[in-house]
Design a protein around this motif. Structure first.
Motif, mmCIF file in Angstrom:
data_model
loop_
_atom_site.group_PDB
_atom_site.id
_atom_site.type_symbol
_atom_site.label_atom_id
_atom_site.label_comp_id
_atom_site.label_asym_id
_atom_site.label_seq_id
_atom_site.Cartn_x
_atom_site.Cartn_y
_atom_site.Cartn_z
ATOM 1 N N LYS A 7 -6.022 13.894 21.496
ATOM 2 C CA LYS A 7 -4.815 13.725 20.901
ATOM 3 C C LYS A 7 -4.557 12.183 21.307
ATOM 4 O O LYS A 7 -3.910 11.586 20.322
ATOM 5 N N ILE A 8 -5.047 11.591 22.287
ATOM 6 C CA ILE A 8 -4.753 10.179 22.368
ATOM 7 C C ILE A 8 -5.574 9.545 21.466
ATOM 8 O O ILE A 8 -4.954 8.413 20.884
ATOM 9 N N ILE A 9 -6.665 9.814 21.218
ATOM 10 C CA ILE A 9 -7.464 8.911 20.130
ATOM 11 C C ILE A 9 -6.907 9.027 18.803
ATOM 12 O O ILE A 9 -6.594 8.255 18.052
ATOM 13 N N THR A 10 -6.633 10.322 18.214
ATOM 14 C CA THR A 10 -5.772 10.480 17.209
ATOM 15 C C THR A 10 -4.578 9.839 16.949
ATOM 16 O O THR A 10 -4.039 9.078 15.923
ATOM 17 N N THR A 11 -3.482 9.885 17.964
ATOM 18 C CA THR A 11 -2.346 9.005 17.992
ATOM 19 C C THR A 11 -2.773 7.613 17.939
ATOM 20 O O THR A 11 -1.961 6.935 17.177
ATOM 21 N N THR A 12 -3.589 7.057 18.564
ATOM 22 C CA THR A 12 -3.872 5.657 18.406
ATOM 23 C C THR A 12 -4.460 5.298 17.099
ATOM 24 O O THR A 12 -3.928 4.496 16.646
ATOM 25 N N VAL A 47 8.820 9.087 11.258
ATOM 26 C CA VAL A 47 7.602 9.529 10.541
ATOM 27 C C VAL A 47 7.106 10.876 11.215
ATOM 28 O O VAL A 47 6.810 10.916 12.549
ATOM 29 N N GLU A 48 6.925 11.823 10.194
ATOM 30 C CA GLU A 48 6.116 13.054 10.992
ATOM 31 C C GLU A 48 4.908 13.251 10.207
ATOM 32 O O GLU A 48 4.728 13.021 8.867
ATOM 33 N N ILE A 49 3.778 13.386 11.106
ATOM 34 C CA ILE A 49 2.367 13.328 10.590
ATOM 35 C C ILE A 49 1.891 14.903 10.975
ATOM 36 O O ILE A 49 2.003 15.563 12.091
ATOM 37 N N THR A 50 1.141 15.314 9.687
ATOM 38 C CA THR A 50 0.864 16.872 10.135
ATOM 39 C C THR A 50 -0.707 16.723 9.961
ATOM 40 O O THR A 50 -1.223 16.563 9.074
ATOM 41 N N THR A 51 -1.540 17.237 11.076
ATOM 42 C CA THR A 51 -2.680 17.400 10.952
ATOM 43 C C THR A 51 -3.167 19.047 11.522
ATOM 44 O O THR A 51 -2.083 19.691 11.675
ATOM 45 N N TYR A 52 -4.412 19.409 11.586
ATOM 46 C CA TYR A 52 -4.876 20.415 12.071
ATOM 47 C C TYR A 52 -5.897 20.453 12.903
ATOM 48 O O TYR A 52 -6.605 19.619 13.155
ATOM 49 N N ASN A 53 -5.824 21.459 14.117
ATOM 50 C CA ASN A 53 -6.700 21.426 15.145
ATOM 51 C C ASN A 53 -8.254 22.369 14.750
ATOM 52 O O ASN A 53 -8.037 22.640 13.521
ATOM 53 N N TYR A 54 -8.951 22.332 15.765
ATOM 54 C CA TYR A 54 -10.277 23.061 15.274
ATOM 55 C C TYR A 54 -10.088 24.547 15.118
ATOM 56 O O TYR A 54 -10.738 25.213 14.181
ATOM 57 N N SER A 55 -9.078 25.115 15.604
ATOM 58 C CA SER A 55 -8.737 26.614 15.237
ATOM 59 C C SER A 55 -7.905 26.674 13.890
ATOM 60 O O SER A 55 -7.728 27.516 13.394
ATOM 61 N N THR A 61 3.187 15.949 14.652
ATOM 62 C CA THR A 61 3.403 14.892 15.397
ATOM 63 C C THR A 61 4.548 13.897 14.696
ATOM 64 O O THR A 61 4.386 13.463 13.811
ATOM 65 N N THR A 62 5.839 13.812 15.472
ATOM 66 C CA THR A 62 6.768 13.002 14.955
ATOM 67 C C THR A 62 6.942 11.487 15.868
ATOM 68 O O THR A 62 7.048 11.458 16.920
ATOM 69 N N TYR A 63 6.805 10.397 14.975
ATOM 70 C CA TYR A 63 7.066 9.013 15.715
ATOM 71 C C TYR A 63 8.481 8.755 15.443
ATOM 72 O O TYR A 63 8.702 8.384 14.085
ATOM 73 N N GLU A 64 9.073 8.233 16.339
ATOM 74 C CA GLU A 64 10.680 7.932 16.265
ATOM 75 C C GLU A 64 10.677 6.487 16.030
ATOM 76 O O GLU A 64 11.813 6.109 15.552
#
Length: 92
Positions: A7-12, A47-55, A61-64
């Motif tokens: 999650k940290i890597i993806t967010t960065t 900004v709202e980003i939509t991703t998918y996990n392994y499942s 994720t929303t960035y204010e």
């Protein structure tokens, strides 16, 4: 890798891409790039980003606001941020 590290890597990565995309849209000279970036960043948030996990579950994720600091680990991303005048937001 555990979920927290992913999650940290993806967010960065997403934060870096947001800054790069905003910087690429700037049509001013490099002296006022940071000022224009701040104005554009405020206008484009939240900004709202939509991703998918392994499942396959949807993760939103929303960035204010625009990130204040960005961790850059690759030379290409560091050079891009320097060219865009974002050295004050860069953590190497």
């Amino acid at each position: 890798m555990n979920k927290k590290l992913k999650k940290i890597i993806t967010t960065t990565f997403l934060a870096t891409m947001c800054i790069v995309m905003i910087g690429c849209n700037s049509k001013s000279n490099s002296n006022s790039a940071t000022t224009n970036l701040n104005k554009e960043a405020v206008a484009g948030y939240p900004v709202e980003i939509t991703t998918y996990n392994y499942s396959g579950d949807e993760v939103k994720t929303t960035y204010e606001k625009a990130p204040e600091k960005v961790l850059a680990v690759y030379q290409g991303s560091i050079e891009t941020m320097l060219e865009l005048g974002l050295e004050d937001r860069l953590v190497v």
